[in-house]
Scaffold this active site. Structure first.
Site, PDB file in Angstrom:
ATOM      1  N   ARG A  59       0.853  -1.028   0.183  1.00  0.00           N
ATOM      2  CA  ARG A  59      -0.030   0.136   0.368  1.00  0.00           C
ATOM      3  C   ARG A  59       0.954   1.275   0.534  1.00  0.00           C
ATOM      4  O   ARG A  59      -0.056   2.235  -0.511  1.00  0.00           O
ATOM      5  CB  ARG A  59      -1.197   0.335   1.235  1.00  0.00           C
ATOM      6  CG  ARG A  59      -2.263  -0.502   1.359  1.00  0.00           C
ATOM      7  CD  ARG A  59      -3.232  -1.125   2.261  1.00  0.00           C
ATOM      8  NE  ARG A  59      -2.703  -1.396   3.029  1.00  0.00           N
ATOM      9  CZ  ARG A  59      -2.571  -2.234   3.777  1.00  0.00           C
ATOM     10  NH1 ARG A  59      -2.577  -3.755   3.782  1.00  0.00           N
ATOM     11  NH2 ARG A  59      -1.260  -2.665   5.147  1.00  0.00           N
ATOM     12  N   GLU A  96       6.347 -10.523  15.462  1.00  0.00           N
ATOM     13  CA  GLU A  96       5.488 -10.439  16.995  1.00  0.00           C
ATOM     14  C   GLU A  96       5.772 -11.823  17.142  1.00  0.00           C
ATOM     15  O   GLU A  96       6.779 -12.353  18.504  1.00  0.00           O
ATOM     16  CB  GLU A  96       4.007 -10.294  16.985  1.00  0.00           C
ATOM     17  CG  GLU A  96       3.616 -10.609  18.438  1.00  0.00           C
ATOM     18  CD  GLU A  96       2.014 -10.436  17.973  1.00  0.00           C
ATOM     19  OE1 GLU A  96       1.134  -9.928  17.271  1.00  0.00           O
ATOM     20  OE2 GLU A  96       1.339 -10.429  19.629  1.00  0.00           O
TER      21      GLU A  96
HETATM   22  P1  AMP Z   1       5.085  -2.256  11.471  1.00  0.00           P
HETATM   23  O1  AMP Z   1       6.394  -2.926  11.356  1.00  0.00           O
HETATM   24  O2  AMP Z   1       4.228  -2.940  12.952  1.00  0.00           O
HETATM   25  O3  AMP Z   1       4.770  -0.662  11.911  1.00  0.00           O
HETATM   26  O4  AMP Z   1       4.234  -2.478  10.436  1.00  0.00           O
HETATM   27  C1  AMP Z   1       3.463  -1.549   9.424  1.00  0.00           C
HETATM   28  C2  AMP Z   1       2.738  -2.316   8.330  1.00  0.00           C
HETATM   29  O5  AMP Z   1       2.182  -2.932   8.629  1.00  0.00           O
HETATM   30  C3  AMP Z   1       2.864  -1.306   7.586  1.00  0.00           C
HETATM   31  O6  AMP Z   1       3.426  -1.697   6.019  1.00  0.00           O
HETATM   32  C4  AMP Z   1       1.324  -1.409   7.043  1.00  0.00           C
HETATM   33  O7  AMP Z   1       0.711  -0.993   6.190  1.00  0.00           O
HETATM   34  C5  AMP Z   1       0.780  -2.459   8.037  1.00  0.00           C
HETATM   35  N1  AMP Z   1       0.069  -2.197   9.133  1.00  0.00           N
HETATM   36  C6  AMP Z   1       0.377  -2.727  10.125  1.00  0.00           C
HETATM   37  N2  AMP Z   1      -1.125  -2.025  11.315  1.00  0.00           N
HETATM   38  C7  AMP Z   1      -1.630  -1.773  10.546  1.00  0.00           C
HETATM   39  C8  AMP Z   1      -3.129  -1.493  10.836  1.00  0.00           C
HETATM   40  N3  AMP Z   1      -4.243  -1.908  12.302  1.00  0.00           N
HETATM   41  N4  AMP Z   1      -3.612  -1.530   9.425  1.00  0.00           N
HETATM   42  C9  AMP Z   1      -3.506  -1.403   8.540  1.00  0.00           C
HETATM   43  N5  AMP Z   1      -2.054  -2.145   8.079  1.00  0.00           N
HETATM   44  C10 AMP Z   1      -1.862  -2.188   9.015  1.00  0.00           C
END
Ligand code: AMP
Length: 171
Positions: A59, A96
């Site tokens: 995205r 995680e």
């Molecule tokens: P993180 O590495 O935990 O910051 O996760 C980020 C990635 O996961 C990004 O590419 C986001 O598009 C996706 N992502 C994580 N949590 C969500 C959420 N609650 N809603 C949509 N996309 C998420």
């Protein structure tokens, strides 16, 4: 930005139980709002002489590409392992449960470049942090990370360096 907030759809328990997924597709579907979001992200970095915008699969690509055009910058893409056809740099990062990896072509960014990383959602920051390491590992300057929205309770900005993070919306 109230209009933006109103068009982000919460999907409970997707893709798994306990996660509230932020669905940004209604933003893409609204011509005026999509343009507004791209302009707002680009405006923050207009004075920064950004030479490359890096989009994170998948995205992130949707916003990184128009932001790159708006800034007069090139576009580079970071993808899941095995998707990019040429020689790649790889960064492994913790999830995680277990680990994942991201790849970028070795000539996607380089020394002397000023790079902006773009994604839709900042959650824990693990993904963006890995992308930042790919960028700096190639010798480029990491100017910042821009997101549509940030899940503040997961403290991703703390991990990336708060001064480097710009988000249009906070949750
Ligand atoms: P993180 O590495 O935990 O910051 O996760 C980020 C990635 O996961 C990004 O590419 C986001 O598009 C996706 N992502 C994580 N949590 C969500 C959420 N609650 N809603 C949509 N996309 C998420």
């Amino acid at each position: 930005m109230n209009e933006l907030r109103a068009r982000i759809r919460d999907i409970p328990d997707f893709p798994k139980k306990g996660i509230v997924f932020k669905d940004i597709t209604p933003v893409l579907a609204d011509a005026a709002l999509f343009r507004h979001v791209v302009d707002a992200l680009a405006d923050r970095y207009r004075g920064e002489r950004i030479s490359k915008v890096v989009g994170i699969e998948s995205r992130g690509f949707l916003f990184a590409a128009p932001v790159a055009i708006a800034l007069g910058a090139g576009l580079a893409i970071v993808r899941k392992p095995g998707k990019l056809p040429w020689r790649t740099a790889r960064e492994v990062y913790a999830l995680e449960y277990g680990e994942d990896a991201l790849e970028m072509h070795i000539d996607a960014v380089g020394p002397g470049e000023r790079v902006l990383v773009v994604d839709d959602v900042l959650a824990t920051g693990g993904t963006a942090d890995a992308v930042g390491k790919l960028v700096t590992g190639q010798g480029a300057d990491l100017i910042g990370f821009a997101f549509l929205l940030e899940l503040g309770f997961l403290h991703g900005a703390r991990r990336l360096g708060p001064q480097k993070v710009y988000s249009l919306l906070q949750y």
